[in-house]
Design an enzyme around this catalytic site. Structure first.
Site, short mmCIF file in Angstrom:
data_model
loop_
_atom_site.label_atom_id
_atom_site.label_comp_id
_atom_site.label_asym_id
_atom_site.label_seq_id
_atom_site.Cartn_x
_atom_site.Cartn_y
_atom_site.Cartn_z
N LYS A 38 -5.68 -7.13 -9.41
CA LYS A 38 -6.92 -7.52 -8.73
C LYS A 38 -8.02 -6.50 -8.96
CE LYS A 38 -8.31 -9.02 -4.05
NZ LYS A 38 -7.84 -9.18 -2.66
N LYS A 89 0.83 -1.21 0.00
CA LYS A 89 0.00 0.00 0.00
C LYS A 89 0.86 1.25 0.00
CE LYS A 89 -4.26 -1.82 2.03
NZ LYS A 89 -5.26 -1.66 3.09
N LYS A 94 -12.15 -1.59 -5.75
CA LYS A 94 -12.94 -0.35 -5.69
C LYS A 94 -12.04 0.87 -5.80
CE LYS A 94 -16.66 0.72 -4.69
NZ LYS A 94 -17.55 0.62 -3.54
#
Length: 350
Positions: A216, A123, A219
């Site tokens: 992947k 991240k 959202k």
């Protein structure tokens, strides 16, 4: 602590889920409601699903947006088939024992264990190519403490309820191993209180982006065409799947390495139909890419359509969703507080 089989799952409040969330987690949770995990027990297992709004704070967002996203996730889970009379569905932040146990566990968790976790690295770095990135790296000096330490809160979520089974995908196994390590560390420090949870590995592999089948479905992708949202119209679903990345090779075959786009769509169809991708290849023998995409779109609409309609009804009946959450939160608090009292006594806080 609890010895009845108990399943615990957490999901981020990201608003309305996308198809990857449904196939990767939610569909499995719905199925678990009617299964019997412990044949030796006459009691059905418990299932707890927490909307982890405290974890959501690792990526700050406007308060009104977080409240809306949390409500939409709750309504979506019910629309997907989560039965509040069978599953304890609750907001994490309403049960204060989560953070109490998190602090107790953080005090016995070595920094090195957190440094090895891969999710904060991906991240922070923005990709999976993070190599030797660690907490002492220059690139990690902007790392927020919550993102670094959140695996401890995840461990607290699981251990607080005496969970025996944790349904996860293969990308989450490291977190369960971390939880088991923290559990062992607690027992060495204070004595045996918890039961180490077991992994229930999801049979559905990761659902990939419609635009980039090497990534992947998410959202957070700014391109809405990369995913199927559970509120998408039939026309939107057809349009997105028609434009999904494939290739120019003739025939339908399943080869995630050489044909990732085709294979991703076949995997979606297989997961929706509860069959293997190889069975889908046989079913679609002689299909063109367009015919295959039409079949996939039809299968997606067959699943998403009823969910979308149920979701619309729930949004119009906000009071029902709020009442379900409050009632389930009382159940979660009762179990969590009883267990926390035992833990607190064990570590000298009561």
């Amino acid at each position: 602590m609890n010895r009845v089989a108990r399943v615990f799952s957490g999901i981020q409040p990201t608003g309305v889920p996308q198809l990857g969330n449904y196939l990767g987690s939610i569909k499995n949770w719905v199925t678990l409601q009617s299964q019997h995990l412990d044949p030796a027990s006459s009691q059905p297992h418990d299932q707890y699903i927490s909307i982890v709004d405290l974890h959501a704070l690792t990526v700050p967002r406007p308060p009104a947006r977080l409240r809306a996203d949390t409500f939409e996730m709750a309504a979506s889970l019910i629309a997907c088939g989560i039965d509040p009379s069978r599953t304890v569905l609750f907001r994490q932040s309403t049960v204060h024992a989560h953070t109490q146990l998190m602090w107790a566990l953080a005090c016995i968790t070595p920094v090195g264990w957190l440094n090895r976790m891969t999710q904060w690295k991906s991240k922070l770095h923005g990709s999976q190519q993070y190599g030797s990135l660690n907490v002492h790296s220059a690139a990690a000096q902007s790392l927020l403490t919550g993102l670094f330490a959140y695996p401890v809160l995840m461990a607290a979520d699981v251990l607080l309820y005496g969970a025996t089974h944790i349904p996860v995908g293969d990308d989450q196994i490291q977190h369960i191993e971390f939880t088991r390590d923290v559990c062992d560390q607690f027992h060495k420090t204070y004595g045996h209180v918890f039961s180490a949870p077991r992994v229930l590995l999801s049979q559905t592999k990761r659902v990939m982006s419609l635009k980039d089948p090497l990534r992947k479905m998410s959202k957070s992708d700014p391109n809405d065409s990369s995913r199927i949202n559970l509120t998408d119209s039939d026309d939107a679903i057809i349009r997105k799947i028609r434009k999904a990345h494939t290739d120019s090779i003739q025939g339908i075959s399943y080869d995630p390495v050489e044909r990732p786009g085709i294979s991703s769509l076949l995997s979606i169809y297989a997961a929706l139909r509860d069959v293997s991708p190889e069975q889908v290849v046989q079913e679609m023998e002689g299909f063109t890419n367009l015919q295959m995409k039409e079949a996939v779109a039809s299968a997606v609409i067959e699943t998403v359509g009823p969910i979308r309609e149920h979701m619309a009804r729930l949004v119009d009946d906000r009071g029902y969703v709020e009442r379900v959450l409050r009632e389930n939160e009382e159940k979660a608090k009762s179990v969590a507080e009883d267990n926390w009292q035992n833990i607190a006594k064990c570590i000298g806080l009561s």
